[in-house]
Design a protein around this motif. Structure first.
Motif, PDB file in Angstrom:
ATOM      1  N   ILE A   1       0.537  -1.348   0.134  1.00  0.00           N
ATOM      2  CA  ILE A   1       0.133  -0.015  -0.340  1.00  0.00           C
ATOM      3  C   ILE A   1       0.331   0.946   0.143  1.00  0.00           C
ATOM      4  O   ILE A   1       1.349   1.424   0.674  1.00  0.00           O
ATOM      5  N   VAL A   2       0.142   2.608  -1.099  1.00  0.00           N
ATOM      6  CA  VAL A   2       1.152   3.641  -0.629  1.00  0.00           C
ATOM      7  C   VAL A   2       0.437   4.743  -0.654  1.00  0.00           C
ATOM      8  O   VAL A   2      -0.974   4.447  -1.549  1.00  0.00           O
ATOM      9  N   GLN A   3      -0.424   4.893   0.549  1.00  0.00           N
ATOM     10  CA  GLN A   3      -0.993   6.096   0.825  1.00  0.00           C
ATOM     11  C   GLN A   3      -0.791   7.528   1.054  1.00  0.00           C
ATOM     12  O   GLN A   3      -0.045   7.847   2.259  1.00  0.00           O
ATOM     13  N   PHE A   4      -1.365   8.505   1.028  1.00  0.00           N
ATOM     14  CA  PHE A   4      -0.623   9.821   0.653  1.00  0.00           C
ATOM     15  C   PHE A   4      -2.003  10.429   1.788  1.00  0.00           C
ATOM     16  O   PHE A   4      -3.574  10.780   1.078  1.00  0.00           O
ATOM     17  N   GLY A   5      -1.867  10.307   2.971  1.00  0.00           N
ATOM     18  CA  GLY A   5      -3.473  10.907   4.283  1.00  0.00           C
ATOM     19  C   GLY A   5      -3.412  10.254   5.026  1.00  0.00           C
ATOM     20  O   GLY A   5      -2.963   9.013   5.442  1.00  0.00           O
ATOM     21  N   ASP A   6      -4.037  10.398   5.733  1.00  0.00           N
ATOM     22  CA  ASP A   6      -4.805   9.587   7.243  1.00  0.00           C
ATOM     23  C   ASP A   6      -5.418   8.375   7.219  1.00  0.00           C
ATOM     24  O   ASP A   6      -6.227   8.791   6.303  1.00  0.00           O
ATOM     25  N   ARG A   7      -5.854   7.932   7.859  1.00  0.00           N
ATOM     26  CA  ARG A   7      -6.103   7.128   7.950  1.00  0.00           C
ATOM     27  C   ARG A   7      -6.777   5.635   9.373  1.00  0.00           C
ATOM     28  O   ARG A   7      -5.616   6.350  10.628  1.00  0.00           O
TER      29      ARG A   7
ATOM     30  N   ALA B   1      11.523  -0.752  -4.305  1.00  0.00           N
ATOM     31  CA  ALA B   1      10.502  -1.632  -4.152  1.00  0.00           C
ATOM     32  C   ALA B   1       9.581  -1.489  -3.306  1.00  0.00           C
ATOM     33  O   ALA B   1      10.540  -1.794  -1.722  1.00  0.00           O
ATOM     34  N   ALA B   2       8.124  -1.952  -3.339  1.00  0.00           N
ATOM     35  CA  ALA B   2       7.626  -1.873  -1.897  1.00  0.00           C
ATOM     36  C   ALA B   2       6.633  -3.478  -2.089  1.00  0.00           C
ATOM     37  O   ALA B   2       6.576  -3.584  -3.341  1.00  0.00           O
ATOM     38  N   SER B   3       7.081  -4.458  -1.506  1.00  0.00           N
ATOM     39  CA  SER B   3       6.173  -5.765  -1.590  1.00  0.00           C
ATOM     40  C   SER B   3       5.602  -6.356  -0.231  1.00  0.00           C
ATOM     41  O   SER B   3       6.428  -5.885   0.414  1.00  0.00           O
ATOM     42  N   SER B   4       4.837  -7.229  -0.543  1.00  0.00           N
ATOM     43  CA  SER B   4       4.231  -8.071   0.522  1.00  0.00           C
ATOM     44  C   SER B   4       3.933  -7.781   1.162  1.00  0.00           C
ATOM     45  O   SER B   4       4.575  -7.602   2.466  1.00  0.00           O
ATOM     46  N   SER B   5       2.572  -6.899   1.582  1.00  0.00           N
ATOM     47  CA  SER B   5       1.911  -6.192   2.459  1.00  0.00           C
ATOM     48  C   SER B   5       3.005  -5.164   3.060  1.00  0.00           C
ATOM     49  O   SER B   5       2.839  -5.147   3.961  1.00  0.00           O
TER      50      SER B   5
ATOM     51  N   GLN C   1      16.871   6.996   1.466  1.00  0.00           N
ATOM     52  CA  GLN C   1      16.341   6.368  -0.235  1.00  0.00           C
ATOM     53  C   GLN C   1      16.658   5.106   1.281  1.00  0.00           C
ATOM     54  O   GLN C   1      17.576   4.708   1.698  1.00  0.00           O
ATOM     55  N   MET C   2      15.491   4.579  -0.169  1.00  0.00           N
ATOM     56  CA  MET C   2      15.352   2.906   0.600  1.00  0.00           C
ATOM     57  C   MET C   2      15.529   2.206  -0.909  1.00  0.00           C
ATOM     58  O   MET C   2      15.334   2.675  -1.676  1.00  0.00           O
ATOM     59  N   THR C   3      15.808   0.794  -0.515  1.00  0.00           N
ATOM     60  CA  THR C   3      15.584   0.077  -1.575  1.00  0.00           C
ATOM     61  C   THR C   3      14.702  -0.596  -1.819  1.00  0.00           C
ATOM     62  O   THR C   3      14.122  -0.717  -2.590  1.00  0.00           O
ATOM     63  N   ALA C   4      14.151  -1.061  -0.705  1.00  0.00           N
ATOM     64  CA  ALA C   4      12.778  -1.773  -0.323  1.00  0.00           C
ATOM     65  C   ALA C   4      12.067  -2.367   0.631  1.00  0.00           C
ATOM     66  O   ALA C   4      13.183  -2.177   1.404  1.00  0.00           O
ATOM     67  N   VAL C   5      10.902  -1.878   0.720  1.00  0.00           N
ATOM     68  CA  VAL C   5      10.430  -2.120   1.982  1.00  0.00           C
ATOM     69  C   VAL C   5       9.670  -3.655   1.932  1.00  0.00           C
ATOM     70  O   VAL C   5       8.606  -3.294   0.384  1.00  0.00           O
TER      71      VAL C   5
ATOM     72  N   VAL D   1       6.847  -1.639   7.218  1.00  0.00           N
ATOM     73  CA  VAL D   1       5.961  -0.171   7.254  1.00  0.00           C
ATOM     74  C   VAL D   1       7.317   0.898   7.540  1.00  0.00           C
ATOM     75  O   VAL D   1       8.015   1.451   8.176  1.00  0.00           O
ATOM     76  N   PHE D   2       6.751   1.707   6.261  1.00  0.00           N
ATOM     77  CA  PHE D   2       7.562   3.106   6.332  1.00  0.00           C
ATOM     78  C   PHE D   2       6.479   4.364   5.987  1.00  0.00           C
ATOM     79  O   PHE D   2       5.544   4.151   5.783  1.00  0.00           O
ATOM     80  N   GLN D   3       6.617   4.577   7.596  1.00  0.00           N
ATOM     81  CA  GLN D   3       5.439   5.622   7.666  1.00  0.00           C
ATOM     82  C   GLN D   3       6.698   7.259   7.628  1.00  0.00           C
ATOM     83  O   GLN D   3       7.064   7.755   8.578  1.00  0.00           O
ATOM     84  N   ILE D   4       5.560   8.347   7.510  1.00  0.00           N
ATOM     85  CA  ILE D   4       6.242   9.647   7.695  1.00  0.00           C
ATOM     86  C   ILE D   4       4.607  10.068   8.503  1.00  0.00           C
ATOM     87  O   ILE D   4       4.214  10.187   7.746  1.00  0.00           O
ATOM     88  N   GLY D   5       4.796  10.294   9.447  1.00  0.00           N
ATOM     89  CA  GLY D   5       3.530  10.709  10.719  1.00  0.00           C
ATOM     90  C   GLY D   5       3.284   9.657  11.442  1.00  0.00           C
ATOM     91  O   GLY D   5       4.404   9.840  12.135  1.00  0.00           O
TER      92      GLY D   5
END
Lengths: 140, 82
Positions: free
Chosen positions: A26-32, A101-105, B16-20, B25-29
């Motif tokens: 998931i890539v999300q901009f905003g609150d949840r 890359a972002a992968s697997s939840s 800068q990140m290679t992978a998540v 979780v990567f979070q700004i907030g």
């Protein structure tokens, strides 16, 4: 306490560059409020084709049934620790984010969240065409 | 118990990140709770088939005490019968 006390902080992001977000990420901009992400994966590498060797099933492997080591998420009413947060500055500022890359939840959240739960179960399988040399079975 | 958190300025130049991956979780907030699980079941080193380069004994292994030399199988490649 100072006079500046903002109830929530705002996330400010200059630029973001993502090449890939796959497999229930998931890539999300905003609150949840709440999120519950799950992935089950059977990663099969085979010497012969999948058409010949057919399917594999999640039910065959214990890793998909194993119970989670659950920590009870405490309800706010029964929390024994009272947390009071004071935000002096109204914003979190990030110049740029660069991600390949972002992968697997996996989750990228630019904003505020409340509860997040994520679960990934991955079984890797290697299958070869030739059978393993077993020791000879003793005859009667 | 009371925990008082005071958030002052938070400014980050660039990330800068290679992978998540895998329930990361990567979070700004800000957030309240996280529960992240990840289970892997992987064959030993994903089963390397082919010639295996022998490894030298680790540095300073001569002076290592409390380790027997007899049953150590350093430098012996592993054969996989297929």
């Amino acid at each position: 306490m100072t006079d500046n006390d903002f109830p929530v902080r705002i996330s400010e992001l200059g630029t973001i560059h993502i090449i890939s977000a796959s497999n229930a990420s998931i890539v999300q901009f905003g609150d949840r409020a709440e999120i519950d992400a799950k992935v089950r994966a059977l990663a099969v590498q085979r010497e012969v084709s999948h058409e010949e060797r057919h399917n594999v099933y999640f039910e065959s492997y214990a890793v998909f049934n194993r119970p989670l080591p659950l920590w009870p998420l405490p309800e706010p009413a029964e929390q024994s620790v009272t947390v009071s947060t004071h935000n002096i500055q109204p914003r979190i500022c990030v110049g740029s984010v660069d991600l390949i890359a972002a992968s697997s939840s996996a989750m990228l959240l630019i904003g505020n969240g409340l509860k997040a739960k994520a679960e990934t179960r991955i079984k890797h399988i290697r299958q070869f065409a030739a059978s393993r040399a077993y020791p000879p079975v003793p005859g009667p | 118990m009371n925990l008082k958190v005071v958030n002052h300025s938070l400014y980050v130049g660039s990330v800068q990140m290679t992978a998540v991956a895998s329930s990361s979780v990567f979070q700004i907030g800000d957030t309240e709770q996280f529960a992240l699980y990840s289970m892997f079941d992987t064959p030993p080193e994903s089963l390397v088939v082919g010639p295996i380069a022998p490894l030298n004994p680790p540095e300073g292994s001569d002076e290592a005490t409390g380790e027997s030399d007899n049953d150590v199988t350093i430098n012996e490649p592993v054969n996989v019968n297929l």
